[in-house]
Write an enzyme that holds these catalytic residues in place. Sequence first.
Site, PDB file in Angstrom:
ATOM      1  N   LYS A  85       0.840  -1.208   0.000  1.00  0.00           N
ATOM      2  CA  LYS A  85       0.000   0.000   0.000  1.00  0.00           C
ATOM      3  C   LYS A  85       0.875   1.259   0.000  1.00  0.00           C
ATOM      4  O   LYS A  85       0.662   2.180  -0.789  1.00  0.00           O
ATOM      5  CB  LYS A  85      -0.937   0.012   1.235  1.00  0.00           C
ATOM      6  CG  LYS A  85      -1.906  -1.172   1.255  1.00  0.00           C
ATOM      7  CD  LYS A  85      -2.897  -1.099   2.397  1.00  0.00           C
ATOM      8  CE  LYS A  85      -2.350  -1.500   3.752  1.00  0.00           C
ATOM      9  NZ  LYS A  85      -1.949  -2.913   3.856  1.00  0.00           N
ATOM     10  N   THR A  86       1.872   1.286   0.884  1.00  0.00           N
ATOM     11  CA  THR A  86       2.752   2.457   0.962  1.00  0.00           C
ATOM     12  C   THR A  86       3.554   2.613  -0.328  1.00  0.00           C
ATOM     13  O   THR A  86       3.771   3.729  -0.811  1.00  0.00           O
ATOM     14  CB  THR A  86       3.709   2.321   2.166  1.00  0.00           C
ATOM     15  OG1 THR A  86       2.912   2.114   3.327  1.00  0.00           O
ATOM     16  CG2 THR A  86       4.567   3.548   2.350  1.00  0.00           C
ATOM     17  N   ASP A 130      -1.108   6.765   6.821  1.00  0.00           N
ATOM     18  CA  ASP A 130      -1.161   5.317   7.072  1.00  0.00           C
ATOM     19  C   ASP A 130      -2.048   5.075   8.296  1.00  0.00           C
ATOM     20  O   ASP A 130      -2.213   5.971   9.127  1.00  0.00           O
ATOM     21  CB  ASP A 130       0.271   4.822   7.336  1.00  0.00           C
ATOM     22  CG  ASP A 130       0.413   3.325   7.107  1.00  0.00           C
ATOM     23  OD1 ASP A 130      -0.566   2.686   6.654  1.00  0.00           O
ATOM     24  OD2 ASP A 130       1.506   2.789   7.376  1.00  0.00           O
ATOM     25  N   THR A 179      -5.515  -1.371   7.282  1.00  0.00           N
ATOM     26  CA  THR A 179      -5.741  -2.823   7.329  1.00  0.00           C
ATOM     27  C   THR A 179      -7.161  -3.107   7.816  1.00  0.00           C
ATOM     28  O   THR A 179      -7.561  -4.263   7.864  1.00  0.00           O
ATOM     29  CB  THR A 179      -4.739  -3.480   8.301  1.00  0.00           C
ATOM     30  OG1 THR A 179      -4.765  -2.752   9.533  1.00  0.00           O
ATOM     31  CG2 THR A 179      -3.338  -3.484   7.734  1.00  0.00           C
ATOM     32  N   ARG A 239       6.393  -8.518   1.458  1.00  0.00           N
ATOM     33  CA  ARG A 239       7.262  -8.170   2.593  1.00  0.00           C
ATOM     34  C   ARG A 239       7.778  -9.430   3.288  1.00  0.00           C
ATOM     35  O   ARG A 239       8.937  -9.503   3.690  1.00  0.00           O
ATOM     36  CB  ARG A 239       6.524  -7.281   3.590  1.00  0.00           C
ATOM     37  CG  ARG A 239       7.479  -6.742   4.670  1.00  0.00           C
ATOM     38  CD  ARG A 239       6.747  -6.004   5.763  1.00  0.00           C
ATOM     39  NE  ARG A 239       6.046  -4.864   5.222  1.00  0.00           N
ATOM     40  CZ  ARG A 239       4.975  -4.332   5.797  1.00  0.00           C
ATOM     41  NH1 ARG A 239       4.488  -4.832   6.902  1.00  0.00           N
ATOM     42  NH2 ARG A 239       4.379  -3.290   5.252  1.00  0.00           N
TER      43      ARG A 239
END
Length: 358
Positions: A85-86, A130, A179, A239
């Site tokens: 997302k980032t 975020d 999330t 990740r």
Amino acid sequence: MSNTFPKHTPAEPENLSDTTDFDHAPVVGARSDAFLDQTLRPASWDEYIGQESIKNNLHILITAAKERQTPPEHILFYGPPGLGKTTLAHLIAHELGGSLRATSGPAIERVGDLAAILTNLQPGDILFIDEIHRLSRNIEEVLYPAMESGVLNIIIGKGPSARTLDLPLPPFTMIAATTRVADLSAPLRSRFSGGVFRLEFYSEDEIAKIVERSARILGIETAADGVREIARRSRSTPRTANYLLKRARDWAQLKRTALTKDAVDASLGLLEVDQLGLTPVDRAILLTIIERFHGGPAGVSALGAALSEEPNTISEVHEPFLLQLGLIERTPRGRVATRAAYKHLGKKPPEDLNERLL
Ligand code: ADE
């Protein structure tokens, strides 16, 4: 009012943690690896593998906005941690040629914090928030007119002499990530008129490509079967794949061996990441549903209490992947372990399993 952004400017690597707990490390990444995580972040759309539908929609949104010479409308990304997302926010900012001003819901504690951020924006900047679900309601209310009409309403003074001041803001695009999209209020969600995008888990082939790319950047020599095994155990999450690659590399380096499937099996075995990519906490969740709750249904709070884990960590980090693998199902009364979960843990399913899954 302070002239600086609260806490997180410039952008920090996402979801860092000081934890040395291996069970959490594959999910959140360890701080010592933060620098490498930045190095591995794709710097162009071509390098960003997967999420094709989102990329296509963003391309149209951004290209059309550029043609009109206006900032794109606000965008919300949601989905489990570690899916990028980032990274998408960085790519959008890069494409638009603006700066990314990054902060997070918990860092914006007071209305003044938000006011400082908004009034320091330059035309065309991207404001990235975020964990947007952690903004308090009074801050959300300041955000609404800022997002909708580009004005900051602030109240000056108290009591009968209080006045409202409408400060015009430079044109900007807000990108938010969460999330927990269900925790956003409907009015907040509706203001992301550029689009609300759910990031999907990645296919094994996509993760294999990501691992190959990361290995190239880090100068790690890999065997094809080693890459495949990392992809298989990566929880379909870039990740985690990058984390496993680095840990398997450490093991292979010390053993003076190549990064083959055998090396990956051995090193990930030490980390207790199993064939499906489950960590000890994932397996403990399944075992608790099966043994303590007789297969379920079990509520998230009860599971959290039984496992001494935060219910939010269970529902945001562990549950999406267990659902994706079909190891648990969500019913109106709670989580139930499926036949596949019993099989994976070598347990015998109860006779009435099908009724529990209703
Ligand atoms: N690293 C993290 N996410 C990635 C992605 N989607 N593509 C390439 N590299 C990545």
